[in-house]
Design a protein around this motif. Structure first.
Motif, short mmCIF file in Angstrom:
data_model
loop_
_atom_site.label_atom_id
_atom_site.label_comp_id
_atom_site.label_asym_id
_atom_site.label_seq_id
_atom_site.Cartn_x
_atom_site.Cartn_y
_atom_site.Cartn_z
N THR A 199 23.37 -3.09 8.86
CA THR A 199 23.82 -4.16 9.74
C THR A 199 23.92 -5.45 8.50
O THR A 199 22.65 -5.62 8.14
N VAL A 200 24.66 -6.37 8.56
CA VAL A 200 24.58 -7.65 7.78
C VAL A 200 24.48 -8.73 8.61
O VAL A 200 25.14 -8.87 9.66
N ASN A 201 23.18 -9.39 8.46
CA ASN A 201 22.82 -10.60 9.31
C ASN A 201 23.09 -11.81 8.70
O ASN A 201 22.58 -11.93 7.60
N VAL A 202 24.02 -12.54 8.74
CA VAL A 202 24.24 -13.87 8.02
C VAL A 202 23.23 -14.85 8.49
O VAL A 202 23.48 -15.31 9.71
N LEU A 203 22.48 -15.65 7.51
CA LEU A 203 21.63 -16.46 7.90
C LEU A 203 22.19 -17.94 8.37
O LEU A 203 22.93 -18.20 7.65
N ARG A 204 21.49 -18.64 9.00
CA ARG A 204 22.01 -20.12 9.36
C ARG A 204 20.88 -20.87 8.46
O ARG A 204 19.72 -20.76 8.42
N GLU A 205 21.30 -22.24 8.77
CA GLU A 205 20.13 -23.28 8.28
C GLU A 205 19.05 -23.37 9.07
O GLU A 205 19.08 -22.81 10.35
N GLY A 206 17.88 -23.27 8.64
CA GLY A 206 16.65 -23.41 9.04
C GLY A 206 16.08 -21.98 8.88
O GLY A 206 14.74 -21.79 9.55
N GLN A 207 16.70 -20.85 8.50
CA GLN A 207 16.01 -19.53 8.36
C GLN A 207 15.68 -19.40 7.11
O GLN A 207 15.30 -17.87 6.82
N GLU A 208 15.25 -20.14 6.24
CA GLU A 208 14.78 -20.07 5.00
C GLU A 208 13.59 -19.15 5.16
O GLU A 208 13.40 -18.25 4.21
N GLU A 209 12.70 -19.30 5.88
CA GLU A 209 11.21 -18.59 5.82
C GLU A 209 11.58 -17.02 6.06
O GLU A 209 10.88 -16.25 5.40
N LEU A 210 12.55 -16.85 6.94
CA LEU A 210 13.05 -15.51 7.21
C LEU A 210 13.65 -14.92 6.01
O LEU A 210 13.45 -13.77 5.67
N SER A 211 14.39 -15.57 5.41
CA SER A 211 15.13 -15.28 3.96
C SER A 211 13.95 -14.79 2.90
O SER A 211 13.79 -13.65 2.46
N ARG A 212 12.98 -15.80 2.80
CA ARG A 212 11.57 -15.51 1.95
C ARG A 212 11.01 -13.93 2.47
O ARG A 212 10.66 -13.19 1.78
N ARG A 213 10.65 -14.11 3.75
CA ARG A 213 9.92 -13.01 4.15
C ARG A 213 10.68 -11.69 3.88
O ARG A 213 10.10 -10.62 3.19
N PHE A 214 12.13 -11.48 3.72
CA PHE A 214 12.85 -10.32 3.39
C PHE A 214 12.97 -10.12 1.98
O PHE A 214 13.69 -9.03 1.71
N SER A 215 12.79 -11.11 1.32
CA SER A 215 13.16 -11.05 -0.17
C SER A 215 11.77 -10.58 -0.91
O SER A 215 12.05 -10.06 -1.96
N ARG A 216 10.72 -10.28 -0.30
CA ARG A 216 9.60 -9.71 -0.83
C ARG A 216 9.12 -8.30 -0.54
O ARG A 216 10.01 -7.85 0.62
N SER A 217 8.58 -7.72 -1.47
CA SER A 217 8.28 -6.31 -1.20
C SER A 217 7.08 -6.39 -0.29
O SER A 217 5.90 -5.69 -0.76
N LEU A 218 7.05 -6.49 1.02
CA LEU A 218 5.99 -6.36 1.90
C LEU A 218 6.18 -5.11 2.61
O LEU A 218 7.23 -4.46 2.93
N ARG A 240 25.70 -23.65 11.11
CA ARG A 240 25.85 -23.70 9.77
C ARG A 240 25.22 -23.04 8.88
O ARG A 240 23.98 -22.49 9.25
N PRO A 241 25.67 -22.53 7.81
CA PRO A 241 25.07 -21.54 7.08
C PRO A 241 24.02 -21.92 6.11
O PRO A 241 23.88 -23.03 5.66
N LEU A 242 22.99 -20.73 5.88
CA LEU A 242 22.08 -21.00 5.01
C LEU A 242 22.92 -20.75 3.76
O LEU A 242 23.43 -19.66 3.41
N VAL A 243 22.81 -21.78 2.61
CA VAL A 243 23.41 -21.81 1.25
C VAL A 243 22.26 -21.63 0.14
O VAL A 243 21.15 -22.43 0.22
N PHE A 244 22.75 -20.67 -0.94
CA PHE A 244 21.64 -20.72 -1.86
C PHE A 244 22.52 -21.06 -3.20
O PHE A 244 23.72 -20.57 -3.43
N TRP A 245 21.98 -22.01 -3.94
CA TRP A 245 22.57 -22.42 -4.97
C TRP A 245 21.54 -22.99 -6.07
O TRP A 245 20.46 -23.74 -5.91
N HIS A 246 21.67 -22.62 -7.54
CA HIS A 246 21.08 -23.03 -8.46
C HIS A 246 19.22 -22.65 -8.13
O HIS A 246 18.52 -23.31 -8.51
N GLY A 247 19.18 -21.60 -7.49
CA GLY A 247 18.00 -21.08 -7.41
C GLY A 247 17.18 -21.47 -6.20
O GLY A 247 15.92 -21.26 -6.04
N ASP A 248 17.79 -22.35 -5.43
CA ASP A 248 17.07 -22.90 -4.19
C ASP A 248 17.88 -22.88 -3.04
O ASP A 248 19.21 -22.60 -3.04
N TYR A 249 17.45 -22.95 -1.79
CA TYR A 249 18.23 -23.17 -0.67
C TYR A 249 18.94 -24.52 -0.55
O TYR A 249 18.06 -25.59 -0.63
#
Length: 161
Positions: A72-91, A147-156
């Motif tokens: 399943t692909v879950n497209v993140l919205r503005e304000g979900q930066e912490e969720l993105s960070r959480r799932f980008s780590r090898s926890l 509104r989507p969460l956007v990543f550009w030049h290494g940051d949200y």
């Protein structure tokens, strides 16, 4: 003969392309939820409905995705930066305290996602140090007002109209 490409400079140049942010989920071999932040998501076809994403072969959960029948692909919205960070780590336990639902395939659907695409694995392709996963969309939903969460030049980043 061309000079070798500087990997760091190449990565920086790729950062000039703004992307949306997704969390791709599946179920592991023991039925456990698996999820990772991915920004390599793209539409492939409308008929049949196909999407793709890619994932690094060295990632801890790579084999789980490779052997999965669904994702399943879950497209993140503005304000979900912490969720993105959480799932980008090898926890070990990204899922602790996180509520989610499941649809037909049993793959986790994250709360408040801007869009969700539930997919059957259709194809995989080798792509250097990554594998490209193509899925046939079985079910989807989206919030047309979000509104989507956007990543550009290494940051949200926030979108402006």
């Amino acid at each position: 003969m061309n000079a070798p490409i500087d990997a760091r400079a190449f990565r920086t140049a790729l950062g000039a392309f703004a992307t949306g942010v997704t969390i791709v989920t599946t179920r592991g071999p023991r039925g456990e939820p698996i999820g990772n932040t991915v920004n390599s998501f793209s539409a492939v076809s409308l008929d049949p409905p196909l999407v793709l994403w890619s994932f690094g072969k060295r990632a801890y959960s790579f084999k789980s995705y490779l052997s999965a029948d669904h994702f399943t692909v879950n497209v993140l919205r503005e304000g979900q930066e912490e969720l993105s960070r959480r799932f980008s780590r090898s926890l070990d336990d990204k899922w602790v305290g996180l509520d989610y639902e499941t649809w037909d395939t049993g793959c986790p659907v994250l709360p408040n996602a801007l869009a969700v695409f539930e997919c059957k694995m259709a194809y995989t392709y080798q792509g250097g140090d990554h594998v490209i996963f193509v899925g046939e969309v079985l079910n989807f939903d989206h919030d047309p007002t979000g509104r989507p969460l956007v990543f550009w030049h290494g940051d949200y980043r926030l979108m402006t109209e």
